[in-house]
Design an enzyme around this catalytic site. Structure first.
Site, PDB file in Angstrom:
ATOM      1  N   HIS A 186      -3.774   8.211   6.092  1.00  0.00           N
ATOM      2  CA  HIS A 186      -3.964   6.872   5.535  1.00  0.00           C
ATOM      3  C   HIS A 186      -5.363   6.365   5.875  1.00  0.00           C
ATOM      4  O   HIS A 186      -6.077   5.866   5.003  1.00  0.00           O
ATOM      5  CB  HIS A 186      -2.885   5.938   6.085  1.00  0.00           C
ATOM      6  CG  HIS A 186      -2.894   4.581   5.474  1.00  0.00           C
ATOM      7  ND1 HIS A 186      -2.701   4.358   4.126  1.00  0.00           N
ATOM      8  CD2 HIS A 186      -3.070   3.346   6.039  1.00  0.00           C
ATOM      9  CE1 HIS A 186      -2.748   3.064   3.879  1.00  0.00           C
ATOM     10  NE2 HIS A 186      -2.971   2.425   5.023  1.00  0.00           N
ATOM     11  N   HIS A 194     -10.172   1.590   0.135  1.00  0.00           N
ATOM     12  CA  HIS A 194      -8.717   1.411   0.177  1.00  0.00           C
ATOM     13  C   HIS A 194      -8.257   0.944  -1.200  1.00  0.00           C
ATOM     14  O   HIS A 194      -8.637  -0.133  -1.676  1.00  0.00           O
ATOM     15  CB  HIS A 194      -8.349   0.389   1.241  1.00  0.00           C
ATOM     16  CG  HIS A 194      -6.898   0.397   1.599  1.00  0.00           C
ATOM     17  ND1 HIS A 194      -5.932   1.050   0.853  1.00  0.00           N
ATOM     18  CD2 HIS A 194      -6.223  -0.197   2.630  1.00  0.00           C
ATOM     19  CE1 HIS A 194      -4.747   0.867   1.408  1.00  0.00           C
ATOM     20  NE2 HIS A 194      -4.902   0.120   2.489  1.00  0.00           N
ATOM     21  N   CYS A 231       0.794  -1.234   0.000  1.00  0.00           N
ATOM     22  CA  CYS A 231       0.000   0.000   0.000  1.00  0.00           C
ATOM     23  C   CYS A 231       0.825   1.282   0.000  1.00  0.00           C
ATOM     24  O   CYS A 231       0.255   2.377  -0.006  1.00  0.00           O
ATOM     25  CB  CYS A 231      -0.951  -0.002   1.188  1.00  0.00           C
ATOM     26  SG  CYS A 231      -1.999  -1.465   1.232  1.00  0.00           S
TER      27      CYS A 231
END
Length: 414
Positions: free
Chosen positions: A306, A343, A172
């Site tokens: 995030h 996400h 990520c």
């Protein structure tokens, strides 16, 4: 006779292209992310009947397709299609046409998904395999598009970029690392034009993995930093940014959109899939970004966090922000846009850098969609529900990944 070392080059952003579950381009970003509108819907690309989860921010056939593709709810668009569409938009915005000696750096998946797709025929047509088809209906071109180095080579060729080509596969933070490395090349005088990009598009294999890990929100909503949060949801995400040296921009009289003023990377190596509970790694990355830009914590106007919407991540990230910003944390505007986009895994860093750049340029801070109930363990200004007008000078974007990898990118007005 000695000569003084050359001054570090400015790293300027001159163009970008972006795609999320809301659609392609800046207008879709504004009407979705910056309006606080969630893009989650029932997944149609594959059968979710055997999974607990049903939802993702996957772009549907009822919206405009990616440029150059046709809408089809049964087919996952390829990363190559998404990256090329975003890359062309970025180059057009930058005013760069024709073949050019620019580098191509891409953040993407680094697993065996290509082999799985090949033998299952996930991208092929079993009744009419293309030349080079395999017994399962997959195609050799499909495999190439899922192998990191080959994908980067293909996208660079499609865009007419003749410089170095690199792939980043560290989960990520992959596309954030592509951006950081591109900025380092320019600042060191090793490149003058770099196209940095990243992508993840919702597909069955990773959906199954997150579902098996019980990571998905149980009610189809993502509530970052809210007391009612129950987990994350995945989402489509792809973006490309053109980075150029200050001398290159001045030579061609181009208009910079923003400056990559600083960056930081850190690893806490605390756990394979959990952040350090006090956010040490992410705090270190943010502190390094501030130091490299030579700015104080109070000089940052907004942080795109995030913020996955999981209980462990959001609490740890709150601790990291307190650790990095100290007394300035209390007056810091922060939000997570994953409440609207989901996400985007490897695409997160690139897409969220574009979001930070848009906020910087337009004086509009995106909200934390779904943040309906304050959590005492997440005690910062999370810009809940509605966007906020604020003419900020600097923004920071943060990303974290499995294995304890953390990144922070600091943007400022040119």
């Amino acid at each position: 006779m000695s000569t003084a070392p050359a001054a570090p080059e400015d790293v300027l952003v001159t163009g970008y292209g972006v795609f999320t579950g809301h659609g392609f381009g800046e207008e879709a970003l504004r009407d979705g992310v910056f309006a606080g509108r969630a893009a989650f819907r029932t997944v149609e690309r594959f059968d979710t009947g055997r999974f607990r989860g049903r939802y993702a921010a996957a772009h549907g056939a009822d919206g405009p397709p990616l440029p150059g593709t046709a809408p089809d709810p049964r087919r996952t668009p390829s990363q190559r299609e998404a990256l090329v569409a975003c890359g062309r938009a970025a180059l057009d915005m930058a005013g760069l046409t024709g073949p050019r000696p620019a580098d191509m750096l891409i953040g993407t998946q680094g697993d065996h998904r290509g082999v799985t797709a090949f033998w299952s025929g996930a991208h092929g047509a079993p009744d009419a395999p293309a030349s080079g088809g395999a017994p399962g209906g997959g195609r050799l071109s499909d495999i190439a598009e899922t192998l990191p180095a080959a994908l980067t080579d293909l996208v660079a060729g499609d865009l007419g970029l003749t410089g170095r080509r690199m792939a980043f596969v560290n989960a990520c933070v992959a596309s954030a690392n592509a951006l950081l490395h591109g900025a380092r090349l320019i600042r060191a005088g090793l490149a003058d034009t770099v196209v940095c990009a990243g992508a993840y598009l919702v597909e069955q294999e990773f959906f199954a993995k997150f579902d098996a890990g019980r990571a998905f929100a149980t009610d189809g909503r993502v509530r970052p930093f809210s007391a009612g949060r129950t987990g994350l949801l995945l989402g489509d995400g792809a973006a490309a940014l053109v980075l150029e040296s200050g001398s290159r921009v001045r030579a061609r009289d181009a208009e910079p959109l923003g400056r990559v003023a600083g960056w930081g990377m850190a690893s806490d190596a605390f756990h394979v899939c959990r952040p350090h509970p006090r956010g040490r790694g992410l705090a270190a990355a943010m502190t390094a970004a501030l130091a490299s830009a030579r700015v104080a914590p109070e000089d940052i106007g907004y942080v795109n966090a995030h913020g996955t919407g999981t209980r462990i991540n959001d609490t740890a990230e709150t601790q990291a922000l307190h650790r990095a910003f100290g007394s300035a944390a209390g007056s810091l505007a922060v939000s997570s846009t994953k409440g609207t986009t989901g996400h985007m895994l490897e695409g997160s860093g690139a897409v969220e850098t574009v979001i930070g750049l848009y906020a910087l340029r337009h004086g509009l801070l995106p909200p934390t969609a779904g943040h309906d109930t304050p959590d005492p363990d997440c005690d910062l200004d999370w810009i809940p529900i509605e966007p906020r007008e604020a003419a900020v000078r600097r923004v920071l974007t943060t990303n974290a990944a499995f294995g304890g990898a953390n990144t922070a990118i600091l943007l400022e007005r040119p």
